[in-house]
Every structure is written in C-alpha cells, then in structure tokens.
Write a protein that holds these residues in place. Structure first.
Motif, PDB file in Angstrom:
ATOM      1  N   GLY A  71       0.834  -1.194   0.000  1.00 16.23           N
ATOM      2  CA  GLY A  71       0.000   0.000   0.000  1.00 16.23           C
ATOM      3  C   GLY A  71       0.863   1.236   0.000  1.00 16.23           C
ATOM      4  N   PRO A  72       0.243   2.392  -0.092  1.00 16.76           N
ATOM      5  CA  PRO A  72       1.011   3.635  -0.130  1.00 16.76           C
ATOM      6  C   PRO A  72       1.689   3.911   1.205  1.00 16.76           C
ATOM      7  CG  PRO A  72      -1.339   4.089   0.049  1.00 16.76           C
ATOM      8  CD  PRO A  72      -1.209   2.614  -0.185  1.00 16.76           C
ATOM      9  N   ASP A  73       2.843   4.524   1.144  1.00 17.83           N
ATOM     10  CA  ASP A  73       3.582   4.920   2.345  1.00 17.83           C
ATOM     11  C   ASP A  73       3.099   6.302   2.758  1.00 17.83           C
ATOM     12  OD1 ASP A  73       5.281   5.607   4.319  1.00 17.83           O
ATOM     13  OD2 ASP A  73       7.134   5.293   3.194  1.00 17.83           O
ATOM     14  N   ARG A  74       2.346   6.352   3.867  1.00 19.65           N
ATOM     15  CA  ARG A  74       1.768   7.608   4.329  1.00 19.65           C
ATOM     16  C   ARG A  74       2.538   8.209   5.498  1.00 19.65           C
ATOM     17  NH1 ARG A  74      -4.319   5.935   5.337  1.00 19.65           N
ATOM     18  NH2 ARG A  74      -3.259   4.084   6.127  1.00 19.65           N
ATOM     19  N   LEU A  75       3.691   7.645   5.811  1.00 19.85           N
ATOM     20  CA  LEU A  75       4.423   8.115   6.978  1.00 19.85           C
ATOM     21  C   LEU A  75       4.807   9.587   6.848  1.00 19.85           C
ATOM     22  CD1 LEU A  75       5.744   7.577   9.698  1.00 19.85           C
ATOM     23  CD2 LEU A  75       7.787   6.780   8.470  1.00 19.85           C
ATOM     24  N   ALA A  76       5.261   9.986   5.672  1.00 22.79           N
ATOM     25  CA  ALA A  76       5.697  11.373   5.505  1.00 22.79           C
ATOM     26  C   ALA A  76       4.547  12.340   5.744  1.00 22.79           C
ATOM     27  CB  ALA A  76       6.272  11.576   4.103  1.00 22.79           C
ATOM     28  N   LEU A  77       3.351  12.017   5.256  1.00 26.22           N
ATOM     29  CA  LEU A  77       2.193  12.886   5.464  1.00 26.22           C
ATOM     30  C   LEU A  77       1.812  12.944   6.939  1.00 26.22           C
ATOM     31  CD1 LEU A  77      -0.036  11.851   2.417  1.00 26.22           C
ATOM     32  CD2 LEU A  77       1.328  13.942   2.683  1.00 26.22           C
TER      33      LEU A  77
END
Length: 341
Positions: free
Chosen positions: A260-266
């Motif tokens: 899945g998408p990596d949302r850590l930065a957001l």
C-alpha cells in the motif's frame, strides 16, 4: 483432574498470524513441593490480556518472549496452599504472576496480599490491576486531559479503555468511546456513562466519529491502530496528546508489511504542523505511582464513579480458545479464567 498433578498450558509453537489451538500444549507434572523460603500457590484466577500475543513471537521487545515448551505467562490471583516463608500464611490470597497453570512455587518476591472482603479478588487482574493502572497512568502522565477537552479511546468496553473514559469524565473531560457492535456501545454509553460512543463496524464510522467530536480530539488513547487510527488522526487538535498503549488490530499481522502507499511522511508532517505528542509506554515505567492509583481507584469504585465488567470463563483448559477469541474482540469486559474456587 488428579489432584497430585499440576496442569499447565505450554507454548507448543510460534503462531503465524492469529494463534491456533495447536500453538498450545497441555501438560501434567507432579505438584511442586515448596522448599525453605518458598510458597505453594493454587491459582484461582488467570488474566488473559492482548500483550500475551507479542510474547508468543520470538522477536525483540520490551520483555523476553515465552520459550517453546515454557508455561504461557500471565497475571494470576492465587491462594497460599503451603508456606515455608515467614511473610505468608496458608490461606492468604495474593496477586502473583504464575502463568497458565494450576499450581506454582514462589519465593515471595513480587507477591501482593489481597483482602477479598473489600472487593472481589479478580479485580486485582482488571480494574484494580495492570489494565486499570495502565489506563490511569497513561492518561495521567501522557494524556493529561483538562476540563472541557475531548478524550477519545478505542476498545472502550475493554479492560483498559473502559477505565480511560471513566477517569476522563472524573477529570472533567468529555469522553468519546469507540467499540464494536450495539451491545458494547450501549454498555459504554448507558452503564459507563461516556458522553458519546461510535461503532467502528459502521460503514460510515469515520463520519460518525467526526460528528461525535465537533470540537476535535485533544487526547486519543490508542489501543487498536488500523482503520480506527486512520479515522482519528485527521481530527486531532493542535497540541493533542496520544498515549499509545496497544495496537491490537496489528498483533496478528504477519511480519511482512501489507502492500500500500507509504503515508508516513504525510503523518509526520501533521505531527510537526500540529505539535502533536505521540508517546508509547509500558505501564511498569510508572510503577512508583501504583499506590496512588490504588487509593484513587478504590475510592472511585466505592462511590460509584468507576464501574467495571468482567468476562469470566471457567476452566484452565478453556484459556487457549478464550485467548484466541480475545484477539478477535469476542470478549465483553475484562477477560479472566476462573481456574479454581
């Protein structure tokens, strides 16, 4: 059971995902005999808690995992059957950590005497035990709710979450619970007195949570993770505090991450932008505060401000199946195995 034998439940193999019955093994051996300075304990109640799932994995953590062939660990309430220790007498009821078995030896260390005339001894494993203290310490030391703020807690009908919300209200905050199913939601609202409760199984869960928190969220006590966290995170106010107690939705995940998408930065961008405090903790970090917790909690129970519910299952042999149900949210209240009367 032959009363000359001690029945024990051992870890037979490490689970892949959700534990299965074959990951446990029943064993019998002679009841141990206490030596000088030792006690023989008969287990009355065994606590089942989500953290035990982590102990079944051979992975680096804050505590040593249970070894293959070792007794599954767990908190217990026990009766002293025989004593060669000056500090304990036959018949004493004690809080112990003897694990999944009927009898155990102890040298007296880390035992705490209980008075069953005051409250049921099983409460030492729940509202007056590790789960209750976890809720009290995490909320007091990390959440720090202020009067008028909104406190949200997941798994709100459980042993930890139910206490979190009630203490939040005692502190003058607004308590919003998240639970699964109409029966648990009704219990959280009607019996525990939360200001609002949201069913995480509802298809429009995120929208319902937003409606229940019109002023946003100041404290989120994290027990679950997953989709619940996804719905909570956008609602966190500036300077919100997030005590991270558990992530039960992820305990049975296989080691590899789901695609899945990596949302850590957001997420980290908002942590910075909103000045959020996200702090994981283990309750033993605050062990020195336990006497204060007991004084407050016992008083709250006595005056009706703090209520609790126990889910008691009879028979040590039922522990593996009950534990698997716990990890799937099938218990209702603090899950306790009644091993002996």
């Amino acid at each position: 059971m032959n009363q000359t034998l001690n029945q024990r439940i051992l870890l037979a193999s490490r689970p892949q995902g959700l534990p299965q019955l074959e990951n446990f093994r029943f064993a019998e051996e002679p009841i141990p005999v206490p030596g000088s300075g030792e006690l023989l304990l008969e287990i009355l109640y065994l606590s089942l808690d989500p953290y035990m799932r982590g102990r079944m994995d051979d992975a680096k953590s804050y505590a040593r995992p249970v070894g293959i062939g070792e007794v599954m660990e767990g908190g217990t309430v026990a009766r002293v059957l025989a004593s060669r220790h000056g500090g304990f007498a036959v018949g004493d009821i004690v809080l112990s950590h003897a694990g999944w078995q009927r009898y155990a030896l102890s040298n007296g260390e880390n035992l705490r005497k209980l008075d069953p005339s005051l409250v049921p001894p099983s409460t030492a494993l729940g509202v007056l035990g590790m789960p209750g203290f976890t809720a009290w310490a995490g909320l007091r030391e990390i959440g720090r709710p202020q009067p008028g703020e909104t406190v949200v807690v997941a798994a709100a009908s459980g042993a930890v979450g139910s206490v979190v919300g009630q203490i939040a209200r005692i502190r003058g905050a607004r308590a919003v619970g998240i639970a699964g199913g109409p029966d648990k939601c009704a219990f959280v609202h009607d019996e525990l007195g939360f200001d609002a409760v949201v069913d995480h199984r509802a298809p429009d869960f995120a929208a319902r949570l937003a409606d229940a928190c019109p002023q946003g969220i100041d404290v989120y006590f994290e027990n679950v993770g997953g989709k619940v966290w996804d719905a909570v995170f956008p609602l966190l106010n500036d300077f919100a505090r997030v005590p991270v107690c558990g992530l039960i939705s992820q305990y049975n995940a296989l080691p590899q991450a789901e695609p899945g998408p990596d949302r850590l930065a957001l997420m980290m961008r908002d942590v910075l932008k909103k000045s959020l405090l996200i702090r994981g903790f283990i309750q033993r970090e605050f062990a020195g505060l336990r006497p204060e917790f007991l004084r407050e909690a016992e008083n709250w129970i006595a005056n009706g401000q703090l209520r609790y519910r126990e889910d008691i299952v009879d028979g040590l042999e039922q522990a593996p199946a009950a534990f698997i149900d716990l990890l799937q949210g099938r218990n209702f209240g603090k899950l306790v195995i009644r091993v002996a009367d």
